[in-house]
Scaffold this active site. Structure first.
Site, short mmCIF file in Angstrom:
data_model
loop_
_atom_site.label_atom_id
_atom_site.label_comp_id
_atom_site.label_asym_id
_atom_site.label_seq_id
_atom_site.Cartn_x
_atom_site.Cartn_y
_atom_site.Cartn_z
N ASP A 130 -2.11 -1.66 10.74
CA ASP A 130 -2.39 -1.66 9.30
C ASP A 130 -3.04 -2.94 8.81
OD1 ASP A 130 -1.48 0.89 8.76
OD2 ASP A 130 0.55 0.25 8.23
N ALA A 163 10.34 -2.92 5.50
CA ALA A 163 10.51 -1.77 6.40
C ALA A 163 10.58 -0.48 5.62
CB ALA A 163 11.75 -1.96 7.27
N ALA A 164 9.60 -0.29 4.74
CA ALA A 164 9.69 0.81 3.78
C ALA A 164 8.44 1.70 3.73
CB ALA A 164 9.95 0.23 2.39
N GLY A 165 7.50 1.51 4.67
CA GLY A 165 6.30 2.33 4.66
C GLY A 165 5.23 1.84 3.71
N LYS A 199 0.84 -1.20 0.00
CA LYS A 199 0.00 0.00 0.00
C LYS A 199 0.87 1.25 0.00
CE LYS A 199 0.86 1.60 4.32
NZ LYS A 199 1.46 2.93 4.59
N GLY A 256 4.18 -4.07 4.02
CA GLY A 256 4.40 -5.42 3.51
C GLY A 256 4.14 -6.50 4.54
#
Length: 299
Positions: free
Chosen positions: A138, A98-100, A12, A103
């Site tokens: 999330d 770990a990328a916003g 997302k 995942g």
């Protein structure tokens, strides 16, 4: 009986992310516009005769025990429904880690759906979403997917009309960001009013099917923290705009940046320049994809 089940867990982006306040329980109250994109992880679930949950991943640095969200998701339902059989989970990661881009939460949501289907537990999507928030804020959205307004700590979801199609360029720089650290360093009461995105304006543009209106209103209050620590995020945003993006923004707590393109030729050129050309040093991972607005679990 379903013995083997394959799933796709989609990533997302946040078209808008505002933080309203820090609650007494330590969580932050948010208003976010969530949007699923076409980058996905692959998950294969297999029922086993030997009890227990076994996790295998394609990335050596990911945990394969109870510290992985897919394990937690499976354990949550298998313990609640007293499932004595075993389960093997094969996870193939493609969404930046770990990328916003949620995942891990999306993987957990897919496992909740898969375990529910495999063992015929009979839970509805809202019931899966209720359980998902126990794993992460999330996760309920990742069960729902599509375009949605997310409120509370992320668990209050209102589906929105699909955003008009466009191409989405995604670039993850080679820096690491701790979501917990970003929120700890965010002092909402000290921010100027213009640091907060116009979430209602984005919603109105979505309802009007105005992709340009969405792009120009996008904003993320967490950029005030993450960009200060990692200026490369600003450079990527600026570069995407120079290449013709209608808008560019950091997703979540970062460090991933995305740009929305309504000109497909400009999008392809931007992808090639950021992946192979003059800007390839800015990002470690670069993808060109689209919005994903299919109904839940259609893919």
């Amino acid at each position: 009986m379903i013995k083997h089940y394959g799933l796709k867990a989609y990533g997302k982006i946040n078209l808008g992310l505002d933080v309203l306040r820090k609650r007494e329980d330590g969580y932050h109250e948010v208003r976010m516009i969530m949007q699923t994109v076409g980058i996905f992880d692959r998950i294969e679930l297999t029922r086993e005769d030997v009890p227990g949950i076994r996790v295998e991943t394609n990335l050596f640095y990911l945990p394969s025990n109870e510290n992985n969200l897919v394990y937690k998701a499976a354990a949550l339902l298998m313990n609640e429904f007293h499932i004595a059989e075993g389960l093997s989970i094969r996870l193939r990661k493609f969404i930046p880690v770990a990328a916003g881009m949620a995942g891990g939460s999306s993987d957990a949501a897919a496992v909740l759906f898969g375990v529910n289907r495999m063992f015929q537990l009979g839970l509805s999507l809202p019931q899966l979403m209720e359980r998902g928030v126990k794993i992460g804020a999330d996760v309920p959205y990742c069960v729902l997917r599509g375009t949605a307004l997310s409120e509370g700590i992320g668990e209050i979801l209102t589906p929105l009309p699909a955003v008009p199609p466009c191409q989405v360029l995604i670039a993850r720089p080679a820096v690491s960001v701790s979501t917990r650290s970003v929120y700890e360093q965010l002092h909402v009461d000290e921010l100027p009013p213009d640091a907060h995105p116009n979430i209602d304006g984005i919603i109105e543009a979505i309802r009007q099917k105005d992709i340009h209106g969405v792009a120009k209103r996008m904003g993320n209050v967490l950029e005030t923290v993450t960009i200060r620590q990692h200026p490369v995020i600003r450079r990527i945003k600026e570069q995407m705009m120079e290449f013709g993006a209608d808008g560019a923004l950091m997703s979540g707590s970062g460090p991933t940046v995305f740009g929305l393109f309504t000109d497909s030729a400009a999008a392809q050129n931007a992808f090639e320049q950021m992946r192979y050309g003059s800007c390839q040093k800015l990002a470690r991972q670069v993808y060109l994809t689209n919005f994903y607005n299919e109904s839940p679990r259609s893919g």
